[in-house]
Design a protein around this motif. Structure first.
Motif, PDB file in Angstrom:
ATOM      1  N   CYS A  84       7.345  -0.112 -12.192  1.00 12.37           N
ATOM      2  CA  CYS A  84       7.491   0.241 -10.768  1.00 12.37           C
ATOM      3  C   CYS A  84       7.278  -0.976  -9.875  1.00 12.37           C
ATOM      4  CB  CYS A  84       6.503   1.349 -10.418  1.00 12.37           C
ATOM      5  SG  CYS A  84       6.453   1.763  -8.668  1.00 12.37           S
ATOM      6  N   ASN A  85       6.170  -1.686 -10.070  1.00 13.90           N
ATOM      7  CA  ASN A  85       5.890  -2.845  -9.230  1.00 13.90           C
ATOM      8  C   ASN A  85       6.874  -3.983  -9.482  1.00 13.90           C
ATOM      9  OD1 ASN A  85       3.606  -1.705  -7.956  1.00 13.90           O
ATOM     10  ND2 ASN A  85       2.328  -2.213  -9.711  1.00 13.90           N
ATOM     11  N   ALA A  86       7.267  -4.165 -10.740  1.00 18.12           N
ATOM     12  CA  ALA A  86       8.189  -5.254 -11.057  1.00 18.12           C
ATOM     13  C   ALA A  86       9.573  -5.011 -10.460  1.00 18.12           C
ATOM     14  CB  ALA A  86       8.289  -5.429 -12.568  1.00 18.12           C
ATOM     15  N   PHE A 133       0.828  -1.206   0.000  1.00 15.94           N
ATOM     16  CA  PHE A 133       0.000   0.000   0.000  1.00 15.94           C
ATOM     17  C   PHE A 133       0.865   1.261   0.000  1.00 15.94           C
ATOM     18  CE2 PHE A 133      -3.390  -2.633   2.295  1.00 15.94           C
ATOM     19  CZ  PHE A 133      -3.971  -3.000   1.094  1.00 15.94           C
ATOM     20  N   PHE A 134       1.889   1.262   0.823  1.00 16.18           N
ATOM     21  CA  PHE A 134       2.769   2.424   0.943  1.00 16.18           C
ATOM     22  C   PHE A 134       3.446   2.738  -0.381  1.00 16.18           C
ATOM     23  CE2 PHE A 134       7.275   3.546   1.573  1.00 16.18           C
ATOM     24  CZ  PHE A 134       7.125   4.833   2.052  1.00 16.18           C
ATOM     25  N   LYS A 135       3.928   1.723  -1.080  1.00 10.81           N
ATOM     26  CA  LYS A 135       4.582   1.926  -2.369  1.00 10.81           C
ATOM     27  C   LYS A 135       3.614   2.532  -3.389  1.00 10.81           C
ATOM     28  CE  LYS A 135       5.096  -1.866  -4.507  1.00 10.81           C
ATOM     29  NZ  LYS A 135       3.975  -1.704  -5.456  1.00 10.81           N
ATOM     30  N   LEU A 163      12.936   4.935  -5.886  1.00  9.25           N
ATOM     31  CA  LEU A 163      13.388   3.555  -5.735  1.00  9.25           C
ATOM     32  C   LEU A 163      14.309   3.401  -4.531  1.00  9.25           C
ATOM     33  CD1 LEU A 163      14.135   2.573  -9.450  1.00  9.25           C
ATOM     34  CD2 LEU A 163      12.155   1.931  -8.079  1.00  9.25           C
ATOM     35  N   ILE A 164      15.233   4.347  -4.357  1.00  9.52           N
ATOM     36  CA  ILE A 164      16.165   4.256  -3.226  1.00  9.52           C
ATOM     37  C   ILE A 164      15.423   4.381  -1.904  1.00  9.52           C
ATOM     38  CG2 ILE A 164      18.173   5.325  -2.147  1.00  9.52           C
ATOM     39  CD1 ILE A 164      19.078   6.227  -4.901  1.00  9.52           C
ATOM     40  N   VAL A 165      14.482   5.309  -1.816  1.00  8.90           N
ATOM     41  CA  VAL A 165      13.730   5.504  -0.576  1.00  8.90           C
ATOM     42  C   VAL A 165      12.888   4.270  -0.250  1.00  8.90           C
ATOM     43  CG1 VAL A 165      11.882   6.856   0.483  1.00  8.90           C
ATOM     44  CG2 VAL A 165      13.733   8.011  -0.723  1.00  8.90           C
ATOM     45  N   GLN A 166      12.308   3.642  -1.267  1.00  7.75           N
ATOM     46  CA  GLN A 166      11.523   2.436  -1.029  1.00  7.75           C
ATOM     47  C   GLN A 166      12.390   1.315  -0.467  1.00  7.75           C
ATOM     48  OE1 GLN A 166       8.131   2.037  -1.339  1.00  7.75           O
ATOM     49  NE2 GLN A 166       8.160   4.236  -1.651  1.00  7.75           N
ATOM     50  N   CYS A 167      13.568   1.130  -1.017  1.00  6.22           N
ATOM     51  CA  CYS A 167      14.469   0.097  -0.500  1.00  6.22           C
ATOM     52  C   CYS A 167      14.961   0.446   0.906  1.00  6.22           C
ATOM     53  CB  CYS A 167      15.641  -0.090  -1.450  1.00  6.22           C
ATOM     54  SG  CYS A 167      15.199  -0.861  -3.024  1.00  6.22           S
TER      55      CYS A 167
END
Length: 329
Positions: free
Chosen positions: A99-101, A66-68, A190-194
Motif C-alpha cells: 500500500c505505502n509503496a 496520515f490520511f492514507k 488506490l483511485i480515490v487516493q490519487c
C-alpha cells in the motif's frame, strides 16, 4: 540566522536554519550554513518564495500520509466489525505490504506543487505568514483530513460490500467471495487516493502528471501480475482481481464510489474559493490577475493581424496607397 563572516559561524550553527552570504570576509559562514546566497537581496526570494512553498508542501504531504494510513486502517476495522471480529483481514498480504509503496511516487512528487504563483508569493509577503501561522497544518486541518478519511472509507466499504455482498449473483450464477470484493475495494482505494492528491495539487507539471499516471497504472499492473501468477497465491487470491472486474457491476460500482467520495471535496473547495477565501486563495486570484494584465498588455502592444499574417484592411490599404504630393510651382 543570517551571516557573512567568520564571526557569524557560531550563530549560524546554533540556529535551526543557518543562511550564509558570500562576502568579502571569507567563506567560513557559507561553509557552516545550511543555505548559501550570493547576495543579500536574494534573502527575500528565499523566504517569501521557497520558504512559503516548503511550509505548504511539508504540511500537505504529512497530512496526506496520515490520511492514507487512516483510510486504509479504517477499512480493516469496518471489515472486522462486519465479520464479527473473526480475525480475518479484509485485504490480502500483497495489498497490506504494498500500500505505502504503490502510493509513494505520487505523494513524493507533490513536492513540486506551487500553491500560489511566483509573482504573488514575491509581491505579497503576507503569504509567508501562512507557514509560521499554522494555516496549512493545525488541529482543525488534521480533523478535517480525519473526517475525510472516515467518510471515504465508509462510502467505499459500505457500497462495495452492500452491492457485491453475499446476495449479489454474478453472471455465472455464483456469488463473489470476499477476496474479490476486497480486490475491488482496494482498487477503489488506490483511485480515490490519487484523486485526493490531484485535487490538492495546484500546478500540474509533467513529472507530477507522470507520477500520478505511472503510480496508478503501475499499481494495477503489479497487482494484476500478482493475481495472474500461481506462484504468488500466498500473497493474493488467484484471479481475484480478474474475476471481480469481469462483472460490469464492479466497474460501475468503482466509478460510482469514486464520484461519491470526491463530491464533498470538490464542493468544499469551490465554496472556500468563492465565499470564504483564505490567504492562499487570495494569492492565487492575485497571481491570476497579474497574468491577465500581462496578457492584456502584450495584446495591446501587438498590432492585430488578420488570417495569413495580413494587416487589417483599412491599415493595409492606407500603407499601399502612395502619398499624394502637391506639384511644385
Amino acid at each position: 540566522s543570517v551571516g557573512d563572516g567568520a564571526n557569524d559561524v557560531a550563530m549560524i550553527q546554533e540556529a535551526h536554519v543557518g543562511i550564509g552570504i558570500v562576502g568579502r570576509e571569507g567563506s567560513q559562514a557559507v561553509r557552516a550554513s545550511d543555505v548559501s546566497l550570493v547576495a543579500f537581496r536574494d534573502l527575500g526570494r528565499l523566504l517569501q518564495l521557497h520558504g512559503s512553498y516548503s511550509y505548504q508542501r511539508s504540511a500537505i504531504i504529512a497530512q496526506l500520509s496520515f490520511f492514507k494510513s487512516w483510510a486504509f486502517c479504517l477499512g480493516q476495522v469496518l471489515f472486522a466489525w462486519f465479520s464479527g471480529f473473526g480475525g480475518t483481514s479484509m485485504y490480502d498480504p500483497f495489498s497490506i505490504a504494498a500500500c505505502n509503496a504503490l502510493l509513494f511516487m505520487p505523494i513524493c512528487f507533490y513536492a513540486l506543487n506551487r500553491h500560489v504563483p511566483n509573482s504573488a508569493a514575491i509581491q505579497r509577503p503576507a503569504l509567508y505568514r501562512c507557514g509560521p501561522g499554522r494555516h496549512h497544518l493545525n488541529t482543525w486541518s488534521v480533523w478535517i483530513w480525519f473526517a475525510r478519511a472516515v467518510y471515504q472509507t465508509v462510502v467505499t466499504f459500505g457500497i462495495t460490500f452492500a452491492t457485491l455482498g453475499a446476495e449479489h449473483i454474478s453472471g455465472r450464477g455464483q456469488p463473489p467471495c470476499y477476496t474479490q470484493v476486497a480486490a475491488v475495494s482496494f482498487s477503489v482505494f488506490l483511485i480515490v487516493q490519487c484523486c485526493n492528491l490531484a485535487f490538492e495539487t495546484h500546478t500540474f507539471t509533467t513529472l507530477q502528471v507522470l507520477s500520478l499516471v505511472l503510480g496508478l497504472g503501475g499499481s494495477f499492473t503489479l497487482y494484476a501480475l500478482c493475481n495472474d501468477s500461481p506462484k504468488a497465491e500466498q500473497l493474493v487470491d488467484y484471479y481475484a482481481l480478474f474475476n471481480a472486474f469481469n462483472e460490469p457491476a464492479s466497474l460501475l460500482l468503482a466509478m460510482l464510489v469514486v464520484v461519491l467520495c470526491m463530491i464533498p471535496v470538490v464542493t468544499a473547495k469551490y465554496w472556500t474559493s468563492q465565499y470564504a477565501p483564505g490567504p492562499p486563495e487570495i494569492g492565487r486570484q492575485y497571481g491570476q490577475s497579474i497574468r491577465d494584465n500581462r496578457e492584456r498588455e502584450k495584446h495591446m502592444r501587438t498590432p492585430p493581424r488578420e488570417s495569413g499574417g495580413m494587416l487589417p484592411g483599412a491599415l493595409q490599404q492606407e500603407q499601399q496607397t502612395p502619398l499624394l504630393r502637391e506639384p511644385a510651382d
